[in-house]
Design an enzyme around this catalytic site. Structure first.
Site, PDB file in Angstrom:
ATOM      1  N   HIS A  89      31.106  40.533   7.009  1.00 16.79           N
ATOM      2  CA  HIS A  89      31.596  39.059   7.380  1.00 16.79           C
ATOM      3  C   HIS A  89      32.667  40.247   8.473  1.00 16.79           C
ATOM      4  O   HIS A  89      33.448  40.813   8.252  1.00 16.79           O
ATOM      5  CB  HIS A  89      33.160  38.578   6.856  1.00 16.79           C
ATOM      6  CG  HIS A  89      34.260  37.510   8.219  1.00 16.79           C
ATOM      7  ND1 HIS A  89      35.630  38.378   8.260  1.00 16.79           N
ATOM      8  CD2 HIS A  89      34.343  36.326   8.728  1.00 16.79           C
ATOM      9  CE1 HIS A  89      36.248  37.398   9.055  1.00 16.79           C
ATOM     10  NE2 HIS A  89      35.331  36.797   9.590  1.00 16.79           N
ATOM     11  N   SER A  90      32.185  39.668  10.132  1.00 18.15           N
ATOM     12  CA  SER A  90      32.732  40.619  11.167  1.00 18.15           C
ATOM     13  C   SER A  90      32.265  42.132  11.448  1.00 18.15           C
ATOM     14  O   SER A  90      30.750  42.311  11.169  1.00 18.15           O
ATOM     15  CB  SER A  90      34.254  40.652  11.414  1.00 18.15           C
ATOM     16  OG  SER A  90      34.527  41.492  12.050  1.00 18.15           O
TER      17      SER A  90
END
Length: 248
Positions: A89-90
Site C-alpha cells: 500500500h502506498s
C-alpha cells in the site's frame, strides 16, 4: 532477526500461499492484523515490520530504497519456500516492486504476482513531495490532512512524537526514490486505487502496466488514499481472495 521483519497474522504452517504485505508511509505491520482473520485458511498473511516501528522502534530507520530492499530480500530468501504474492500500500507498493525484482530469479522465492495500491508507477519516479523536511508541527498537519493516522495518535503529543520519525523517514524514502531501468517483470501486476485519492491519479496508476509483460489489471474502489482500511476494505479483500485462490 527474521521474526522482527516478518509478522504472521496468524502463523499458518499448513497454508498453501503467502500474502506478503508491505505497509505505507509511517504505518506498521499491524495495519494488516485483521486480514489474517478475514482471508481463507489457505492464505498466510505475512506482514513486513520495517525498522523504527512497533517492537523495532529503536532500530535505525531506512531513508534509501536500495539498502532497504536488499535487506528485506535477504530476509525473504531465508524463509521456507512458499508460493507468494506481494501486496503493498502506498510506499509499500514501491518497496514491493523493488523486492519483486530482487526475487525474480529465485527458484523458490520468485513471487507469483505483485499487487500495488495507491501509488504511482515506479517509472514515474518520486512524487517529489519533500515532507521529510517539514517541522514537527508541519508534518503533523500533513498527516492530519492525508488521513489514515489514528485520531488518538494525532491527539496525544507524546504518541505523535514517537510516530513522526518513521513518518519522516518514509517520506524521505519515497522522495529520494529513483527508478532504475531494467527488463519488465513477467508476473501479473494488479493495481488498486481510491476514487477519492487526491495524491495519485488514475493515469499514474495505469502506468504500472509498463512494468510487466504478464497480465495487468487496474481497479478503482470508493475511498481516499487509505481505502484498504476504509469502507472499501471488504471489497478489496474479496477481490484479493479470488486472485489468491487462483494460485492455490
Amino acid at each position: 532477526m527474521r521474526n522482527r521483519w516478518l509478522l504472521r497474522f496468524p502463523p499458518r504452517p499448513e497454508a498453501r500461499i503467502r500474502l506478503l504485505c508491505l505497509p505505507g508511509a509511517g504505518a506498521a505491520a499491524a495495519m494488516y492484523r485483521s486480514w489474517g482473520e478475514l482471508l481463507p485458511s489457505e492464505v498466510e498473511v505475512c506482514a513486513v515490520q520495517l525498522p523504527g516501528r512497533g517492537a523495532r522502534l529503536r532500530e535505525p530507520l531506512h531513508t534509501l530504497m536500495d539498502p532497504l530492499a536488499d535487506a528485506l530480500a535477504e530476509v525473504v530468501l531465508a524463509e521456507p519456500g512458499l508460493p507468494t504474492v506481494i501486496f503493498g500500500h502506498s510506499l509499500g507498493s514501491l518497496i514491493g516492486f523493488e523486492l519483486a525484482h530482487r526475487l525474480r530469479d529465485s527458484a523458490d522465492h520468485a513471487p507469483l504476482a505483485l499487487v500495488a495500491a495507491a501509488h504511482r508507477a515506479p517509472r514515474l519516479g518520486s512524487a517529489a513531495l519533500p515532507y521529510h523536511r517539514s517541522t514537527e508541527e508541519e508534518l503533523a498537519k500533513v498527516m492530519t490532512a492525508l488521513g489514515g493516522t489514528p485520531a488518538e495518535v494525532l491527539a496525544r503529543p507524546e504518541l505523535l512524537r514517537l510516530a513522526l520519525p518513521s513518518i519522516r523517514a518514509d517520506f524521505e524514502l519515497d522522495y529520494t526514490y529513483r527508478y532504475q531501468e531494467r527488463p519488465a517483470l513477467s508476473i501479473p501486476i494488479s493495481v488498486y486505487g481510491g476514487l477519492g485519492d487526491n495524491s495519485v491519479g488514475q493515469g499514474e496508476l495505469d502506468a504500472w502496466r509498463s512494468h510487466t509483460t504478464g497480465a495487468f489489471s487496474l481497479r478503482m474502489l470508493p475511498g481516499n488514499h487509505f481505502f484498504p482500511t476504509g469502507p472499501s476494505g471488504p471489497e478489496l479483500l474479496a477481490l484479493l481472495t479470488a486472485d489468491l485462490l487462483q494460485h492455490v
